[in-house]
Design a protein around this motif. Structure first.
Motif, short mmCIF file in Angstrom:
data_model
loop_
_atom_site.label_atom_id
_atom_site.label_comp_id
_atom_site.label_asym_id
_atom_site.label_seq_id
_atom_site.Cartn_x
_atom_site.Cartn_y
_atom_site.Cartn_z
N ALA A 175 52.57 45.16 75.55
CA ALA A 175 51.69 46.32 75.83
C ALA A 175 52.99 47.46 76.40
O ALA A 175 52.53 48.56 76.06
CB ALA A 175 50.94 46.14 77.27
N THR A 210 52.35 41.20 78.30
CA THR A 210 52.63 42.47 78.86
C THR A 210 53.96 43.02 78.30
O THR A 210 54.03 44.20 78.32
CB THR A 210 52.84 42.01 80.51
OG1 THR A 210 53.87 41.06 80.43
CG2 THR A 210 51.70 41.78 81.17
N ALA A 224 51.38 47.48 83.38
CA ALA A 224 51.88 46.38 82.38
C ALA A 224 52.96 45.77 83.32
O ALA A 224 53.06 44.47 83.21
CB ALA A 224 52.48 47.07 81.21
#
Length: 436
Positions: A97, A94, A129
């Motif tokens: 991202a 994450t 995210a």
């Protein structure tokens, strides 16, 4: 007399035991601080860019509306993932991202005509995210420190984040006012990238044998567990009421520019709450001696609302900064005791899902509050929006405390969930990268 005074001062100092005793706690704290520092620079740049492009307070507040659905859906799903997957891998994926999303925002600023729609799209993607990441990060803290160290661990984590909250808006305000939003997003991008690399150094934290695969049923189990426990329900409800009714941050650009006539000091308005929060944290040694955590949350949130309302009446920016600082200190105390309740009472196999619900509680309130504040300001005035929000916050929190009497009576020494977790963790040996 002097000895007694020094002893009292010593009791106020921050307890560094978790920092000394856990390598992964240090990594989590440092990475989170860098992540937050970069994010807070962008936190100033993004609404500033929207306001400059649209000239509308509601357009700035509408970012909250755009991110609400992703937060609800992916916050709950991210919590279920955190209970089933390796939480370290979730943080890394994450984080990567969010680096890409920030790069898109940076590229948008380089266009001759920056796209407003792209800013909203990136805001929604970043909410996805972030919603997937936060439950894994929050669920790791009980795994890396001892049960009795949680108040100190929460305080230390809050302190380092407050450094980012203090420095980030000041730096962001300076950058957007001098170099421009492009440089602000570049600094945010660097912070996100560095923090993600730090997460790589964490140990592996796989799910335990009681983990449940992500599913609607698993998410439903977490929601039902949260609502059955009125002590947890109180932590969510009080915070959401307080933040929804008295969240003034979206109005800071207009408040500094049009009301107080001090646009160059906009960054200080953003930093004021962090200043108060840091002062409260640095003197929070007393927190470990408080056992009625629910009462502390209620009283702190009332103080938050009252301080915001008074700040809205400010005759000058320094008056506003002072009371927003008081509000920030009160919000920090509320957050500290909410986190202690969560981390000391929730079983590990439910921790990710409950962290997702926690994230929603402290995200949806401010996001909805931003939209409310912007709309009320456009319909009436900036001052009216801030002052009325503070008054409604005090009334709303009092009503919530009357409704949830069990939350007001919560005592960590006798609460059945706190006692159970304390006994379970006290029998577990400290392992590599973990703690009872």
């Amino acid at each position: 007399m002097a000895t007694s005074f020094r002893s009292r001062l010593a009791r106020l100092r921050v307890d560094l035991t978790p920092w000394r005793g856990s390598r992964d706690f240090r990594i989590l704290v440092v990475a989170g601080s860098v992540f937050f520092l970069g994010g807070m620079v962008g936190y100033v740049a993004l609404p500033y860019q929207l306001y400059q492009l649209t000239g509308s307070n509601f357009a700035v507040g509408a970012m909250g509306l755009v991110t609400i659905a992703p937060l609800v859906v992916f916050g709950l799903y991210g919590g279920a993932l955190a209970d089933h997957m390796d939480r370290r891998k979730m943080l890394i994926g994450t984080g990567a991202a969010q680096v890409l999303i920030c790069a898109l925002l940076l590229a948008n600023t380089l266009l001759d005509d920056p796209r407003v729609w792209l800013i909203y799209v990136c805001g929604a993607l970043n909410a996805i995210a972030s919603s997937l990441q936060r439950p894994s990060r929050e669920a790791l803290f009980p795994r890396v420190v001892r049960h009795e160290q949680m108040p100190a661990a929460v305080t230390l984590n809050s302190l380092t984040l407050q450094v980012g909250q203090l420095a980030g808006p000041a730096l962001g305000g300076l950058l957007v006012g001098t170099a421009g939003v492009t440089w602000a997003f570049a600094v945010e991008l660097a912070g996100l990238a560095i923090a993600t690399l730090l997460y790589v150094r964490l140990g592996s934290y796989k799910s335990n044998e009681h983990s449940t695969p992500p599913s609607l049923r698993a998410i439903g189990d977490g929601v039902r567990y949260a609502f059955r426990r009125r002590d947890l329900l109180g932590t969510y409800a009080v915070d959401m009421v307080g933040m929804f009714l008295a969240m003034p941050i979206v109005l800071f650009p207009a408040f500094a520019t049009e009301v107080l006539k001090e646009p160059k000091l906009l960054g200080l308005l953003y930093s004021a709450e962090a200043i108060g929060a840091m002062l409260a944290t640095l003197t929070s040694g007393w927190a470990s001696r408080v056992h009625h955590h629910g009462r502390a949350v209620v009283l702190a949130t009332i103080t938050w609302g009252a301080s915001v309302g008074i700040a809205g009446l400010a005759p000058n920016i320094w008056f506003a900064i002072a009371f927003f600082a008081v509000a920030g200190g009160a919000d920090m105390i509320s957050g500290l005791f909410r986190a202690v309740i969560w981390n000391q009472t929730i079983p590990d196999e439910m921790r990710g899902r409950l962290a997702g619900i926690e994230m929603l509680s402290y995200s949806l309130g401010p996001l909805g509050g931003q939209s409310r504040s912007g709309l009320v300001a456009d319909l009436t005035s900036v001052r009216t929006s801030i002052v009325s929000g503070g008054v409604l916050c005090v009334a709303g929190v009092l009503a919530t405390a009357v409704w949830l009497k069990d939350f007001w009576r919560y005592d960590a020494r006798t609460d059945e969930h706190a006692v159970r977790e304390r006994e379970l963790r006290s029998t577990a040996a400290v392992g590599e990268g973990t703690a009872p």
